[in-house]
Design a protein around this motif. Structure first.
Motif, short mmCIF file in Angstrom:
data_model
loop_
_atom_site.label_atom_id
_atom_site.label_comp_id
_atom_site.label_asym_id
_atom_site.label_seq_id
_atom_site.Cartn_x
_atom_site.Cartn_y
_atom_site.Cartn_z
N SER A 156 -1.35 -7.54 12.32
CA SER A 156 0.05 -7.27 11.99
C SER A 156 0.91 -7.19 13.24
O SER A 156 2.05 -7.64 13.25
CB SER A 156 0.16 -5.98 11.19
N LEU A 157 0.37 -6.62 14.30
CA LEU A 157 1.12 -6.54 15.54
C LEU A 157 1.35 -7.93 16.14
O LEU A 157 2.40 -8.21 16.72
CB LEU A 157 0.40 -5.64 16.54
N LYS A 158 0.36 -8.80 15.98
CA LYS A 158 0.53 -10.19 16.43
C LYS A 158 1.62 -10.87 15.63
O LYS A 158 2.48 -11.58 16.19
CB LYS A 158 -0.79 -10.94 16.28
N LYS A 187 0.48 0.41 18.48
CA LYS A 187 -0.52 0.63 17.45
C LYS A 187 -0.32 2.01 16.83
O LYS A 187 -0.10 3.00 17.53
CB LYS A 187 -1.92 0.51 18.02
N ASP A 199 -4.23 -4.94 14.22
CA ASP A 199 -3.93 -5.82 15.35
C ASP A 199 -3.28 -7.11 14.87
O ASP A 199 -2.37 -7.64 15.53
CB ASP A 199 -5.21 -6.13 16.13
N ILE A 259 5.48 -3.67 20.75
CA ILE A 259 4.54 -3.37 19.67
C ILE A 259 3.73 -2.13 20.06
O ILE A 259 3.38 -1.95 21.22
CB ILE A 259 3.59 -4.54 19.35
N LEU A 276 5.53 -1.04 14.75
CA LEU A 276 4.36 -0.17 14.76
C LEU A 276 3.48 -0.49 13.56
O LEU A 276 3.97 -0.55 12.42
CB LEU A 276 4.77 1.31 14.71
N SER A 277 2.19 -0.68 13.81
CA SER A 277 1.27 -0.99 12.72
C SER A 277 -0.15 -0.61 13.13
O SER A 277 -0.48 -0.57 14.32
CB SER A 277 1.33 -2.48 12.36
N ALA A 283 4.07 -9.36 14.18
CA ALA A 283 5.33 -8.74 14.61
C ALA A 283 5.90 -9.44 15.84
O ALA A 283 7.10 -9.71 15.92
CB ALA A 283 5.11 -7.26 14.90
N GLN A 284 5.03 -9.75 16.79
CA GLN A 284 5.49 -10.47 17.98
C GLN A 284 6.01 -11.86 17.62
O GLN A 284 7.05 -12.30 18.15
CB GLN A 284 4.35 -10.58 18.99
#
Length: 335
Positions: A187-189, A201, A185, A199, A181-182, A191-192
């Motif tokens: 950071s979520l990329k 938001k 965007d 993921i 969770l972030s 994370a993946q």
């Protein structure tokens, strides 16, 4: 400015009595000046710094708070340094001049810093061409160990900066399912790319709770790690933690009191773990294990070093650390 870190292989041969050091003279005012070169005591070594990471915990002293006194000490609060031993005290036998090390030091925004000889981790030759900010890498290892993550568990990690991204890698290697969770965007990329299975938001409190509830068949997560240091995500972390689960506080909560839902924590029987360490020996053990984790591939921090600056541009590095532009994960300075 982005660039590759270049390993320092040639130690100075000429005797010098001064060095350059960064001094925060006032909030958001940093100056590089010449100061006296420190001499190691009997049990100390002097390190010619190759580089140093910038830590989010540096932001308050950079921004200014009423409890800080300026100017701060030369090189402070740099504590993520690595480099080469260039002088040793009379009683030091553990390391020798020329050894490449990561160290626990606190004035590493300078060309040289002192460390106790038992506060060093030797770096293997395999790392000669890469940066190794040992303190934050060791911190990630220690937080992961305190989290007690088991294969098959669902782990929510809130806040995907440098630390959160490393924890995703470690949790996935342990066989966990990871929900990241972030707010950002980018950071979520990341994370993946680090292996996160889901993921989310960080935006709407109740929608996030419903999403995680649906992803876990209504049971929520046995492990939740909060990495933001902010009040709202800390309370959200409690909501996402399963009954008898562990809520791990990895974020550095520097700015005062927190209001938390202790009723919820009580009702669910949560174990609330403050995963910060203060014992230098635990720091060192984490750093040693970080070396092995990088060698084995359990952690890969290289893609997370997104911004590198020469020492002369340390003021720009602090500005980027504070503003966290799109694409930012971790800033390093090189000497």
């Amino acid at each position: 400015m982005n660039s590759e870190l270049i390993a320092i292989t040639d130690l100075p041969t000429e005797k010098t009595t001064t060095m350059r050091a960064a001094i925060i003279e006032a909030p958001q005012n940093i100056k590089i000046t010449n100061v006296t070169l420190p001499e190691p005591g009997p049990t100390q070594v002097r390190i010619k710094m190759e580089g140093c990471g910038l830590c989010a915990s540096n932001i308050p002293v950079w921004q200014g708070r009423e409890w800080f006194t300026y100017p701060v000490a030369a090189g402070n609060p740099g504590h993520e340094g690595w480099g080469f031993v260039d002088a040793v005290g009379a009683e030091v036998t553990q390391v020798k001049v020329g050894d490449r090390v990561a160290a626990i030091t606190y004035n590493a925004y300078a060309e040289y810093d002192l460390a106790e000889a038992d506060s060093l981790v030797k770096l293997p030759e395999a790392f000669n061409s890469i940066p190794f900010p040992g303190e934050p890498l060791g911190c990630a290892i220690n937080i992961f160990k305190r989290s007690d993550i088991q294969a098959g568990q669902t782990v929510a990690i809130i806040g995907i900066g440098f630390l959160g991204a490393l924890l995703i890698q470690l949790a996935k290697h342990a066989g966990a399912r990871v929900i990241a969770l972030s707010q950002r965007d980018f950071s979520l990329k990341i994370a993946q790319e680090c292996g996160a299975d889901e993921i989310i938001k960080l935006d709407d409190h109740w929608q996030i709770i419903e999403k995680v509830k649906n992803l876990t068949n209504g049971t929520f997560c046995p492990r939740v790690i909060e990495c933001t240091g902010k009040e709202w995500p800390l309370n959200l972390a409690g909501e996402l933690t399963a009954e008898r689960g562990k809520l791990i506080i990895a974020g550095f909560h520097q700015d005062g009191m927190r209001s938390v839902n202790v009723q919820l924590w009580n009702w669910r029987g949560l174990d609330v773990i403050n995963a910060h360490e203060r014992d230098p020996q635990i720091y060192l053990q984490g750093m040693r294990e970080a070396v092995e984790a990088v060698l084995s591939g359990r952690m890969n921090p290289q893609p997370l070093y997104t911004h590198t600056y020469p020492f002369e541009e340390i003021d720009q590095a602090f500005q980027v650390l504070e503003n966290r532009p799109d694409g930012f994960m971790k800033a390093l300075i090189q000497f």
